[in-house]
Design a protein around this motif. Sequence first.
Motif, mmCIF file in Angstrom:
data_model
loop_
_atom_site.group_PDB
_atom_site.id
_atom_site.type_symbol
_atom_site.label_atom_id
_atom_site.label_comp_id
_atom_site.label_asym_id
_atom_site.label_seq_id
_atom_site.Cartn_x
_atom_site.Cartn_y
_atom_site.Cartn_z
ATOM 1 N N GLY A 66 0.790 -1.228 0.000
ATOM 2 C CA GLY A 66 0.000 0.000 0.000
ATOM 3 C C GLY A 66 0.817 1.269 0.000
ATOM 4 N N TYR A 67 2.019 1.208 0.582
ATOM 5 C CA TYR A 67 2.879 2.396 0.672
ATOM 6 C C TYR A 67 4.204 2.222 -0.062
ATOM 7 C CZ TYR A 67 -0.138 4.932 3.914
ATOM 8 O OH TYR A 67 -1.186 5.623 4.480
ATOM 9 N N ALA A 68 4.336 1.107 -0.784
ATOM 10 C CA ALA A 68 5.521 0.845 -1.621
ATOM 11 C C ALA A 68 6.810 0.797 -0.819
ATOM 12 C CB ALA A 68 5.620 1.883 -2.749
ATOM 13 N N TRP A 69 6.764 0.241 0.400
ATOM 14 C CA TRP A 69 7.980 0.002 1.164
ATOM 15 C C TRP A 69 8.654 -1.255 0.625
ATOM 16 C CZ3 TRP A 69 7.096 0.757 7.154
ATOM 17 C CH2 TRP A 69 6.622 2.065 7.392
ATOM 18 N N GLU A 70 9.976 -1.253 0.637
ATOM 19 C CA GLU A 70 10.689 -2.463 0.229
ATOM 20 C C GLU A 70 10.521 -3.566 1.268
ATOM 21 O OE1 GLU A 70 14.707 -2.171 -1.462
ATOM 22 O OE2 GLU A 70 14.430 0.005 -1.433
ATOM 23 N N ALA A 71 10.417 -3.198 2.504
ATOM 24 C CA ALA A 71 10.214 -4.170 3.584
ATOM 25 C C ALA A 71 9.281 -3.550 4.602
ATOM 26 C CB ALA A 71 11.545 -4.540 4.243
ATOM 27 N N GLY A 72 8.317 -4.334 5.074
ATOM 28 C CA GLY A 72 7.381 -3.853 6.075
ATOM 29 C C GLY A 72 8.043 -3.649 7.422
ATOM 30 N N PRO A 73 7.314 -3.089 8.394
ATOM 31 C CA PRO A 73 7.934 -2.706 9.670
ATOM 32 C C PRO A 73 8.543 -3.865 10.450
ATOM 33 C CG PRO A 73 5.536 -2.362 9.693
ATOM 34 C CD PRO A 73 5.918 -2.638 8.297
ATOM 35 N N TYR A 74 7.945 -5.050 10.407
ATOM 36 C CA TYR A 74 8.534 -6.175 11.151
ATOM 37 C C TYR A 74 9.785 -6.692 10.468
ATOM 38 C CZ TYR A 74 4.661 -6.066 14.351
ATOM 39 O OH TYR A 74 3.783 -5.648 15.323
ATOM 40 N N ARG A 75 9.792 -6.687 9.163
ATOM 41 C CA ARG A 75 11.013 -7.056 8.443
ATOM 42 C C ARG A 75 12.098 -6.007 8.695
ATOM 43 N NH1 ARG A 75 9.725 -11.339 5.281
ATOM 44 N NH2 ARG A 75 7.579 -11.518 4.553
ATOM 45 N N GLN A 76 11.700 -4.731 8.791
ATOM 46 C CA GLN A 76 12.673 -3.677 9.089
ATOM 47 C C GLN A 76 13.291 -3.875 10.471
ATOM 48 O OE1 GLN A 76 10.992 0.218 8.616
ATOM 49 N NE2 GLN A 76 10.657 -0.007 6.420
ATOM 50 N N MET A 77 12.448 -4.198 11.444
ATOM 51 C CA MET A 77 12.987 -4.395 12.791
ATOM 52 C C MET A 77 13.942 -5.583 12.831
ATOM 53 S SD MET A 77 9.884 -3.455 15.447
ATOM 54 C CE MET A 77 8.405 -3.660 14.453
ATOM 55 N N ASP A 78 13.647 -6.623 12.066
ATOM 56 C CA ASP A 78 14.578 -7.748 11.980
ATOM 57 C C ASP A 78 15.894 -7.313 11.344
ATOM 58 O OD1 ASP A 78 12.926 -9.535 13.219
ATOM 59 O OD2 ASP A 78 12.347 -10.623 11.400
ATOM 60 N N LEU A 79 15.837 -6.452 10.343
ATOM 61 C CA LEU A 79 17.055 -5.959 9.699
ATOM 62 C C LEU A 79 17.873 -5.095 10.648
ATOM 63 C CD1 LEU A 79 15.676 -5.042 6.145
ATOM 64 C CD2 LEU A 79 17.154 -6.969 6.731
ATOM 65 N N LEU A 80 17.209 -4.301 11.466
ATOM 66 C CA LEU A 80 17.915 -3.481 12.456
ATOM 67 C C LEU A 80 18.491 -4.345 13.572
ATOM 68 C CD1 LEU A 80 15.416 -0.493 12.800
ATOM 69 C CD2 LEU A 80 17.745 -0.358 11.893
ATOM 70 N N GLY A 81 17.815 -5.443 13.869
ATOM 71 C CA GLY A 81 18.211 -6.305 14.986
ATOM 72 C C GLY A 81 17.376 -5.984 16.210
ATOM 73 N N LEU A 82 16.766 -7.005 16.819
ATOM 74 C CA LEU A 82 15.869 -6.732 17.943
ATOM 75 C C LEU A 82 16.604 -6.247 19.173
ATOM 76 C CD1 LEU A 82 13.029 -9.392 17.712
ATOM 77 C CD2 LEU A 82 13.388 -7.258 16.467
ATOM 78 N N ASP A 83 17.875 -6.604 19.322
ATOM 79 C CA ASP A 83 18.657 -6.056 20.446
ATOM 80 C C ASP A 83 18.809 -4.546 20.281
ATOM 81 O OD1 ASP A 83 18.916 -8.503 21.637
ATOM 82 O OD2 ASP A 83 20.915 -8.912 20.827
ATOM 83 N N PHE A 84 19.046 -4.111 19.048
ATOM 84 C CA PHE A 84 19.144 -2.671 18.774
ATOM 85 C C PHE A 84 17.809 -1.986 19.064
ATOM 86 C CE2 PHE A 84 18.274 0.802 15.812
ATOM 87 C CZ PHE A 84 19.346 1.651 16.059
ATOM 88 N N VAL A 85 16.709 -2.616 18.647
ATOM 89 C CA VAL A 85 15.376 -2.044 18.873
ATOM 90 C C VAL A 85 15.101 -1.921 20.367
ATOM 91 C CG1 VAL A 85 12.899 -2.417 18.548
ATOM 92 C CG2 VAL A 85 14.476 -2.860 16.660
ATOM 93 N N ARG A 86 15.408 -2.971 21.119
ATOM 94 C CA ARG A 86 15.161 -2.934 22.570
ATOM 95 C C ARG A 86 15.987 -1.837 23.227
ATOM 96 N NH1 ARG A 86 15.364 -8.816 21.664
ATOM 97 N NH2 ARG A 86 13.241 -9.642 22.006
ATOM 98 N N ALA A 87 17.265 -1.740 22.855
ATOM 99 C CA ALA A 87 18.136 -0.702 23.434
ATOM 100 C C ALA A 87 17.645 0.685 23.029
ATOM 101 C CB ALA A 87 19.574 -0.921 22.966
ATOM 102 N N GLY A 88 17.151 0.833 21.806
ATOM 103 C CA GLY A 88 16.651 2.125 21.341
ATOM 104 C C GLY A 88 15.405 2.551 22.084
#
Length: 770
Positions: free
Chosen positions: A373-395
């Motif tokens: 719908g918004y032409a993202w290459e990867a949706g938000p959950y795939r993005q969080m996996d790419l960032l790494g969940l440890d990084f997300v938790r620390a952020g």
Amino acid sequence: MRIRRIGIVGAGTMGAGIGALAASAGVPVVLLDVPAADGGGADASAPARKGLERQLKARPAAFMDTARADLVRVGNTRDDLALLADCDLVIEAIIEQAEPKKALYERLEQVIPPRTIVASNTSGIPMRLLVDGRGSAFRERFLGMHFFNPPRYLHLLEIIAAPETSEETLTVARAFSERVLGKGTIRAKDVPGFVANRLGVYGMVLALRMLDEFDLSIDEVDALTGPALGRARSATFRTADLTGLDVLDHVAKELTHATGEDFELPDWVKQLIGHGQLGEKTGAGFYKKVGKDIQTLDRKTLEYGPQRTVESQELAALARLPLEQRFAAVRDLSGTYGEFARAYLLRLSHFVLERTPDIAYDLPSVDRGMEWGYAWEAGPYRQMDLLGLDFVRAGFKKHKLAPPPLLGMAKKSFYADGGTTVLQLDGSYAAVPPVANSVSLAAARRAREPFFESADASLVDLGDGVACFEFHSKMNTIGEGVLTGLRDALERVERGNLAGLVIGNDDPRTFTAGADLAMVGALVRKGDWKTLETAISDFQQRAMQLRYAPFPVVAAPFGLTLGGGSEFSLHADAIQAHAELYMGLVEVGVGLLPGGGGTKELLFRFTRELAAYEEADPFEGVKRAFRLIAMGTTSTSALDARSLGFLRASDGISMNRDFLIADAKRRVLALAPGYVPPTMQRITAIGKEGLGNLKYAAWAMRQASQITDYEVTLAQEIAYVLCGGDGPPRTVTEQDILDLERDALLRLLGTKETQDRMEHMLKTGKPLRN
């Protein structure tokens, strides 16, 4: 139940756009709008007629073939509501207010038969509110079908059940939407904003607010929230201009009112709206076009100034990286840009995690909603996996954001086991729900070992004795690695006695950009003409091997299908094309002619078609091929490709890209039993008389300043090949024309003008008119 005709009430941008999509798919449409004001003999159906006319003029084009507009019958809701009685599906796309919609449904209930499904295209009003007061039969066949604008190009369709919607209604609507209209569907919960708008509008509002917080310009934020983060080039502010600032403000206010969440736009944006600066439709919004230049708003002064390119080597390098590396690099991006990007991603991710259980039935629906719908290459959950969940938790901890329960349930990632399983809302992991009726090459690889893989190409086992030759070089260009891979693929399919071969790939945009121009240019610069001639001959022979293989070959082109990709497709037994097919033999743009069999194939194809008519002039076939090649004509859709002659009447069109490989596989299996390859072909080349006519046409175009001197030379070379030389008419084989094609190509490669065109294309990506 089969949907054979649809009705649409509301001929605005969305309603008429949905009508254009349905008509493009071959479905008859009844398009109604409110009657024009009485008086003076006014055409009561003028509003609907104007809505249709706007779609015919829309850019990008709303219709895949403007002739399909004949399938649309316009009318008005005063005189023509009874026309909807013959429709199997009626889609309401009127003003985004509950009461007018409910009043329309009351009238519809008196007109339509019990079998008719009724759907609302509302962008966020819950279904339960809209069916209040309707009878049980109506409530059972009512649902939400939320298209995204423009309907032809955005893949997403949200399906929303009302409290009493029957499973049969959902099944029929979903199947029709996916197979006939080509949509990617997700089931959304019946809540305000559904999935994609609830998250997407929040993301836009968040970026607007963070502009002030980080003291960045509009140009800078668009540079940060576009391709750098795997989003569309329109990023945030250009997307808002395309949507309309007034529309964005209305949706934001409605979401705020309905959810109690804060979607309010900043005051300076509301000032723009108050001044009538609503975006593209008013000529000015966050951006303003002045002549050929684009100016950008200064949000502090609300004045426009020259658009500024963001000078950042880090950011420029970031956008060129593969997606996985891009998100890894965002973690370490320095300065204000890095701080903004990380804060934006973390805040948006936190909102997604908190809202998902309320709006969606699973995580893949959220990802697909934003991707489609918004032409993202990867949706938000795939993005969080790419960032790494440890990084997300620390952020989250750094930004004082409480960790949402879904994040606590996740293990190392939301998607696990190579992306085949995903976290469920109850904390377990289960298989990722597949897109129904699709064949993914990535999934095929996981299910069965590929026959072979190289850096440039693979032969994937699709099962049932069908293989798929996939090229995956840069832009899927065809160079030595792809040609070698294709030779090996043809040998492997024959040696293994397989049913047949599909040629296709999973690239989101480009089937192939054509031959590897960089490789050709390098050989020219070295003066290695022997290797170059061998390479051209190899290209031609691969195309001929496709034509005369002892098994069926089906090409599955989509998107950009240029040069050599078109030539390979033209030589297949059948083409199964995606509806969005931009196919062309565009070699003249780099000073060449189609040298991989394309010139030969169009000549033979169009000449054979005319042979069925006793009185036909064979020059007409030559002229048709000449026009396509000399003008570098590219189709605007698969329907257009069929009218141009790139597709035959027997070639298939898949409206849904997700189904393309599966449809091509079915074509192979249908052709395989008792398959016999075609016989070698001969035609009569028309010779010097036709050549003289084409040379005169090129001269006339030069006299009218339509082409350059060198383009006259190009036209003469193309004409020479198509006419079989400058002698008398003669019988020629395919190899005779291939030889002429190859010789002409080598002559052109030896000229400075062609070399300049090639170099310019490689440097700029744009053609040179020298």
